[in-house]
Write an enzyme that holds these catalytic residues in place. Structure first.
Site, mmCIF file in Angstrom:
data_model
loop_
_atom_site.group_PDB
_atom_site.id
_atom_site.type_symbol
_atom_site.label_atom_id
_atom_site.label_comp_id
_atom_site.label_asym_id
_atom_site.label_seq_id
_atom_site.Cartn_x
_atom_site.Cartn_y
_atom_site.Cartn_z
ATOM 1 N N ASP A 148 0.861 -1.188 0.000
ATOM 2 C CA ASP A 148 0.000 0.000 0.000
ATOM 3 C C ASP A 148 0.894 1.233 0.000
ATOM 4 O OD1 ASP A 148 -2.296 1.797 0.370
ATOM 5 O OD2 ASP A 148 -3.348 -0.042 0.900
ATOM 6 N N HIS A 161 -2.858 3.360 -4.715
ATOM 7 C CA HIS A 161 -2.204 2.914 -3.479
ATOM 8 C C HIS A 161 -0.781 2.455 -3.774
ATOM 9 C CE1 HIS A 161 -5.574 3.189 -0.630
ATOM 10 N NE2 HIS A 161 -6.353 2.730 -1.572
ATOM 11 N N GLU A 174 -9.974 2.595 -4.908
ATOM 12 C CA GLU A 174 -9.588 3.965 -4.584
ATOM 13 C C GLU A 174 -8.410 4.479 -5.411
ATOM 14 O OE1 GLU A 174 -10.913 3.673 0.112
ATOM 15 O OE2 GLU A 174 -8.852 3.224 -0.402
HETATM 16 C C1 ACM Z 1 -11.092 -0.767 0.675
HETATM 17 O O1 ACM Z 1 -11.584 -0.776 1.811
HETATM 18 N N1 ACM Z 1 -10.462 0.298 0.229
HETATM 19 C C2 ACM Z 1 -11.174 -1.926 -0.180
#
Ligand code: ACM
Length: 517
Positions: free
Chosen positions: A176, A246, A312
């Site tokens: 991440d 990410h 995201e």
């Molecule tokens: C998530 O909670 N961003 C998959």
């Protein structure tokens, strides 16, 4: 009457006959030449302090694989028969036998977790007949070492607790913005730089850094050790290589992977939580990098599925990047969402060339859906319905029920450790039916299962992780395994008490729900 087993078996009949009496001399009998079965027998025998034998004259715990049983019990089901003459666990596969031994474990007093049979007198298993098989094939839990690193030993302990609950997928969120946690031989800076952040937000004030450098990663040998340990417990480790968003840690390590042509481009391994703008550039260089990384990943993880994240992925950088806009034009794409889907489809080809399947968070369908991708649904249920209608498989992990990083009790006045936010009670988790409503005949099989997610931002250590996980993950295990018609909240609460006593003796932390909770 139900047996003190979580998840509750499909069917259990107490026969009323004399119970099986277990002593320190009771052998665990199995086909010694059958290596997987022998390993299952050794785990059970090791825990109880018994010996494994090929045959026995007197009462014994007998473990047998009978492939023909696959027809009625599937690949994970089992039959457990307890009578005075012995306990017999039969299944079509070693996995089924293993789950039978997990049920047997819970039919014995919790103290046996710590002391085995030992000098205990009067240990007995009631006479009963269990026939059991899971409702869903994917019964998962996600760990997030990217935000908060867990040692190999801590991870193994979590796998032990998963195994007790017949959970069978550990989704490993290894990458991440705040850290790259897997050694990749071809790109040493991913861990040399990408595994280390300058600091982390402090507990109690998310805007302030703690000033302490933080990091860590798993060597490939350690990752293989985890995979093997999980496999002995019939748990598949699904690795996640998060993309295209990410990605700040990777881009901090290798800036050429980022959208270098956007203003203010200065990637660092993020020291803040939240969603960040650093995404991979949609360049050939990036696809080569991802192909190299995924080649090393599939060599470590035998899992059919490779998780590619996809959540995201902020589109700001792609909107501003001349290169990204050029790819959109050249490929005839409508916008950045379609660019994301194009990006994911290219990655899916890489994964498919290794004979693996792609799974990603539900955003990956926003710019067009690959017909072969599996969705992990975490936002609105409409994304499950959309994916299923298009013929895709889903794993249900809705934020409303499955986010184990949310508070499990109203924190006001409750002296709870800081959590992400939200509130998901034990009963909320228990009452989940992961099957989206209104499915047509035959579409149920597109729902592979259910998963609890333990995002790591506010998880300071393994004890807190376990506190947040249990017993909500116990409830989720029952959601994933037991038939819907057998679910009963009050009965579950009664069965939970001995399970918590067991976890305590196993040294696993948990939150004890108060009466009425
Ligand atoms: C998530 O909670 N961003 C998959």
């Amino acid at each position: 009457m139900t047996p003190t087993i979580i998840p509750l078996p499909t069917a259990c009949r107490f026969t009323g006959a004399a119970p099986f009496k277990l002593t320190a001399r009771t052998p665990v009998v199995t086909s010694i030449r059958h290596a997987p079965l022998r390993r299952v027998a050794a785990q059970l025998a090791g825990r109880l302090g018994l010996a494994v034998a090929g045959t026995a004259k007197g009462p014994a715990i007998t473990l047998r694989v009978e492939p023909a049983l696959k027809k009625s019990l599937g690949t994970e089901g089992y039959r457990l028969s307890s009578r005075a003459a012995g306990v017999t666990i039969r299944a079509g596969t070693p996995a089924g036998v293993f789950y039978g031994t997990q049920s047997l474990r819970q039919l014995l007093p919790p103290e046996t977790e710590k002391f085995g049979v030992g000098a205990a007198v009067g240990l007995a298993v009631p006479a009963l007949e269990i026939t059991d098989r899971p409702r869903f094939g994917w019964r998962g839990a996600m760990l997030d070492p990217a935000r908060r690193f867990l040692s190999v030993a801590e991870t193994k302990r979590f796998l032990d607790a998963m195994a007790l609950h017949k959970l069978n997928v550990m989704h490993w969120h290894l990458i991440d913005d705040q850290g790259w946690r897997l050694e990749i031989k071809k790109y040493p800076k991913l861990t040399g730089i990408g595994a280390w952040r300058a600091e982390s937000p402090v507990y109690g004030n998310r805007e302030v850094g703690d000033g302490t450098p933080y990091g860590g990663y798993y060597t490939q040998a350690q990752a293989r050790e985890i995979v093997a340990y999980a496999a002995e417990r019939f748990i598949t480790v699904v690795p996640e290589v998060e993309l295209p968003g990410h990605a700040a840690a990777a881009i901090a390590a290798y800036p050429e992977l980022g959208n270098r042509d956007v203003p203010g481009f200065a990637p660092t391994v993020s020291a803040h939580w939240g969603i960040h703008t650093y995404t991979y550039a949609p360049s050939e260089e990036v696809f080569e990098f991802l192909a190299d990384v995924l080649a090393e990943v599939v060599a470590i993880f035998p899992s059919t599925y490779v998780h590619i994240g996809g959540d995201e992925a902020v589109k700001d950088q792609w909107e501003k990047s001349a290169l990204a806009q050029q790819v959109i034009r050249q490929q005839g794409l409508k916008d950045e969402h379609e660019l994301q889907s194009w990006f994911i489809r290219r990655v899916e080809k890489i994964i498919a060339a290794h004979g693996r399947r792609l799974i990603g968070w539900d955003e990956i369908q926003e710019g067009g859906l690959s017909p072969t991708a599996t969705m992990m649904v975490w936002r609105d249920w409409k994304w499950a319905e959309h994916a299923i209608a298009h013929g895709n498989d889903v794993v249900m992990s809705p934020t409303s029920h499955c986010y184990l990083n949310f508070y499990q009790v109203d924190p006001k006045g409750a002296n709870e450790p800081e959590a992400w936010g939200g509130l998901i009670l034990l009963e909320d988790v228990y009452q989940l039916d992961p099957m989206p409503p209104g499915l047509k005949r035959g579409q149920e099989k597109q729902v592979l299962g259910v998963q609890g997610n333990m995002w790591g931002e506010y998880i300071p250590n393994a004890a807190n992780l376990e506190y947040m996980a249990f017993p909500r993950l116990s409830a989720l295990a029952e959601v994933g395994w037991s038939p819907l018609v057998r679910k009963d909240w009050a009965d579950f609460r009664a069965r939970l008490e001995p399970l918590l006593a067991r976890l305590e003796l196993m040294g696993v932390n948990f939150r004890r729900p108060r009466p009425g909770e």
